[in-house]
Write a protein that holds these residues in place. Structure first.
Motif, PDB file in Angstrom:
ATOM      1  N   PRO A   1       0.959  -1.080   0.038  1.00  0.00           N
ATOM      2  CA  PRO A   1      -0.072   0.008   0.010  1.00  0.00           C
ATOM      3  C   PRO A   1       0.836   1.330   0.173  1.00  0.00           C
ATOM      4  CG  PRO A   1       0.060  -1.108   1.984  1.00  0.00           C
ATOM      5  CD  PRO A   1       0.683  -2.007   1.149  1.00  0.00           C
ATOM      6  N   LYS A   2       0.397   2.222  -0.377  1.00  0.00           N
ATOM      7  CA  LYS A   2       0.931   3.573  -0.559  1.00  0.00           C
ATOM      8  C   LYS A   2       1.540   4.127   0.803  1.00  0.00           C
ATOM      9  CE  LYS A   2      -1.195   5.118  -4.776  1.00  0.00           C
ATOM     10  NZ  LYS A   2      -2.189   6.354  -5.527  1.00  0.00           N
ATOM     11  N   ASP A   3       0.953   3.907   1.810  1.00  0.00           N
ATOM     12  CA  ASP A   3       1.628   4.248   3.137  1.00  0.00           C
ATOM     13  C   ASP A   3       2.202   3.255   3.719  1.00  0.00           C
ATOM     14  OD1 ASP A   3      -0.444   2.513   3.722  1.00  0.00           O
ATOM     15  OD2 ASP A   3      -1.622   3.807   5.049  1.00  0.00           O
ATOM     16  N   ALA A   4       2.645   2.507   3.164  1.00  0.00           N
ATOM     17  CA  ALA A   4       3.513   1.169   3.675  1.00  0.00           C
ATOM     18  C   ALA A   4       5.090   1.425   3.870  1.00  0.00           C
ATOM     19  CB  ALA A   4       3.328   0.100   3.005  1.00  0.00           C
ATOM     20  N   THR A   5       5.606   1.128   4.960  1.00  0.00           N
ATOM     21  CA  THR A   5       7.190   1.083   5.218  1.00  0.00           C
ATOM     22  C   THR A   5       7.560  -0.090   4.521  1.00  0.00           C
ATOM     23  OG1 THR A   5       6.945   2.102   7.494  1.00  0.00           O
ATOM     24  CG2 THR A   5       9.012   1.024   6.888  1.00  0.00           C
TER      25      THR A   5
ATOM     26  N   ASP B   1      -9.148   3.321   2.488  1.00  0.00           N
ATOM     27  CA  ASP B   1      -8.755   4.309   3.332  1.00  0.00           C
ATOM     28  C   ASP B   1      -8.701   3.443   4.586  1.00  0.00           C
ATOM     29  OD1 ASP B   1      -8.444   6.327   5.265  1.00  0.00           O
ATOM     30  OD2 ASP B   1      -9.956   7.435   4.649  1.00  0.00           O
TER      31      ASP B   1
ATOM     32  N   GLN C   1      -0.439   6.996  19.052  1.00  0.00           N
ATOM     33  CA  GLN C   1      -0.724   6.123  17.765  1.00  0.00           C
ATOM     34  C   GLN C   1      -2.040   5.837  17.627  1.00  0.00           C
ATOM     35  OE1 GLN C   1       1.362   2.284  17.538  1.00  0.00           O
ATOM     36  NE2 GLN C   1       0.729   1.699  15.774  1.00  0.00           N
TER      37      GLN C   1
ATOM     38  N   ASP D   1      -5.540   3.543  12.883  1.00  0.00           N
ATOM     39  CA  ASP D   1      -5.304   4.084  11.591  1.00  0.00           C
ATOM     40  C   ASP D   1      -4.232   4.419  11.052  1.00  0.00           C
ATOM     41  OD1 ASP D   1      -8.258   3.536  11.587  1.00  0.00           O
ATOM     42  OD2 ASP D   1      -8.543   5.565  11.913  1.00  0.00           O
ATOM     43  N   GLU D   2      -3.247   4.426  11.818  1.00  0.00           N
ATOM     44  CA  GLU D   2      -1.780   4.779  11.434  1.00  0.00           C
ATOM     45  C   GLU D   2      -0.862   3.522  11.390  1.00  0.00           C
ATOM     46  OE1 GLU D   2      -0.396   7.379  14.457  1.00  0.00           O
ATOM     47  OE2 GLU D   2      -1.677   9.145  13.446  1.00  0.00           O
ATOM     48  N   PRO D   3      -0.158   3.593  10.511  1.00  0.00           N
ATOM     49  CA  PRO D   3       0.645   2.285  10.087  1.00  0.00           C
ATOM     50  C   PRO D   3       1.882   2.217  11.452  1.00  0.00           C
ATOM     51  CG  PRO D   3       0.808   3.605   8.330  1.00  0.00           C
ATOM     52  CD  PRO D   3       0.116   4.415   9.366  1.00  0.00           C
TER      53      PRO D   3
ATOM     54  N   SER E   1       5.131   1.338  13.268  1.00  0.00           N
ATOM     55  CA  SER E   1       6.356   1.471  12.871  1.00  0.00           C
ATOM     56  C   SER E   1       7.052  -0.166  12.785  1.00  0.00           C
ATOM     57  CB  SER E   1       7.053   2.329  13.722  1.00  0.00           C
ATOM     58  OG  SER E   1       7.142   1.963  15.241  1.00  0.00           O
TER      59      SER E   1
END
Length: 296
Positions: free
Chosen positions: A30-34, A131, A161, A164-166, A168
């Protein structure tokens, strides 16, 4: 009786704990992935991607592992797989299937013996584009029960945290370039890849990764990722059209800077049944299929 408080003789008679681990495949993170640091040169279009979680406690502290954790008394195995996978990815997979049971005596190091029920999941492009804030959160989520690798379910999220936030401690890796994994999770990934790549009906796999319509180039990308190698575009086009499971929609791509490609869809008879989703009816592995040996 808690394993940690039991004597040596009592530990020998305690039943094994039961946990779930899931190998989740996607064509791209996904675009928000680490991402794994080795992907600095760009994403490999012929690779499958899986999310891994960095362990925060012994055994195997700071090593990467598959999403998963102990199953709760009020959960089915599939529910545990969905809950722990959602905790890592923040999105539900489009497909979930039971893979195999791993119960080697030595696989849990010095901790309580652990039997793991492995699942595999497929994330389509639409699944990962969702989303996280709008994605329904499974019951018994991490915000209610703690981190995925906390057997007591008491480790709370950091106060800053949001669910809905990835996380770490979650990163996506190419399935062919994995670090050394905790427990025997490397064997579980290898077995899942083998099962996926041994499927002769790639169209069924492609259904899970692609949207309703797609180009032949997008379909070829699925085949390349599943096989782990590039295929000749001209040969693939000829063979895909000759098999008869594709329908030309008469439409073309829009918004491209090049000549728009034709859009296809799968014929109805090629589509997997929507009446038996594996999230509700996980299949058992056939007795003749043998998993790899666990590493000591």
């Amino acid at each position: 009786m808690q394993y940690e408080s039991a004597s040596v003789s009592e530990r020998r008679t305690l039943p094994p704990a039961v946990a779930v681990s899931t190998v989740a495949f996607a064509l791209a993170p996904p675009k928000d992935a680490t991402l794994d640091s080795s992907t600095s040169e760009g994403l490999d279009p012929t690779a499958l991607w899986i999310p891994l979680v960095r362990r925060t406690r012994a055994p195997f502290r700071d090593m990467w592992a598959l999403p998963g954790g102990p199953t709760r008394w009020d959960e089915t195995l599939a529910d545990t797989a969905l809950r722990t996978l959602h905790d890592a990815v923040l999105r539900a997979p489009g497909y979930l299937e039971q893979l195999y049971s791993f119960g080697g005596v030595e696989r849990s190091a010095q901790a309580q013996r652990l039997v793991t029920i492995a699942y595999w999941a497929l994330y389509g492009e639409g699944d990962l584009a969702a989303d996280p804030a709008a994605t329904p959160q499974p019951e018994h989520s991490r915000s209610q029960r703690g981190r995925w690798d906390d057997p007591n379910g008491v480790t709370a999220l950091h106060s800053d945290q949001s669910r809905d936030e990835p996380d770490s401690n979650v990163a996506w890796f190419s399935a062919d370039r994995l670090p050394e994994l905790a427990f025997d999770h490397g064997d579980i990934v290898a077995y899942a890849l083998s099962r996926l790549r041994s499927k002769t009906e790639y169209s069924a796999v492609a259904h899970r990764f692609l949207g309703r319509t797609f180009t032949l180039a997008q379909l070829r990308q699925v085949h390349e990722a599943v096989r782990g190698q590039a295929v000749d575009p001209a040969n693939f086009r000829r063979q895909a059209l000759a098999q008869g499971y594709l329908v030309d929609t008469g439409e073309r791509e829009t918004g491209t800077h090049y000549r728009p490609a034709r859009l296809y869809r799968f014929a109805a008879e090629a589509a997997p049944s929507e009446n038996t989703p594996e999230q509700q009816h996980p299949q058992q592995t056939s007795p003749h299929q043998t998993p790899p040996r666990s590493r000591p």
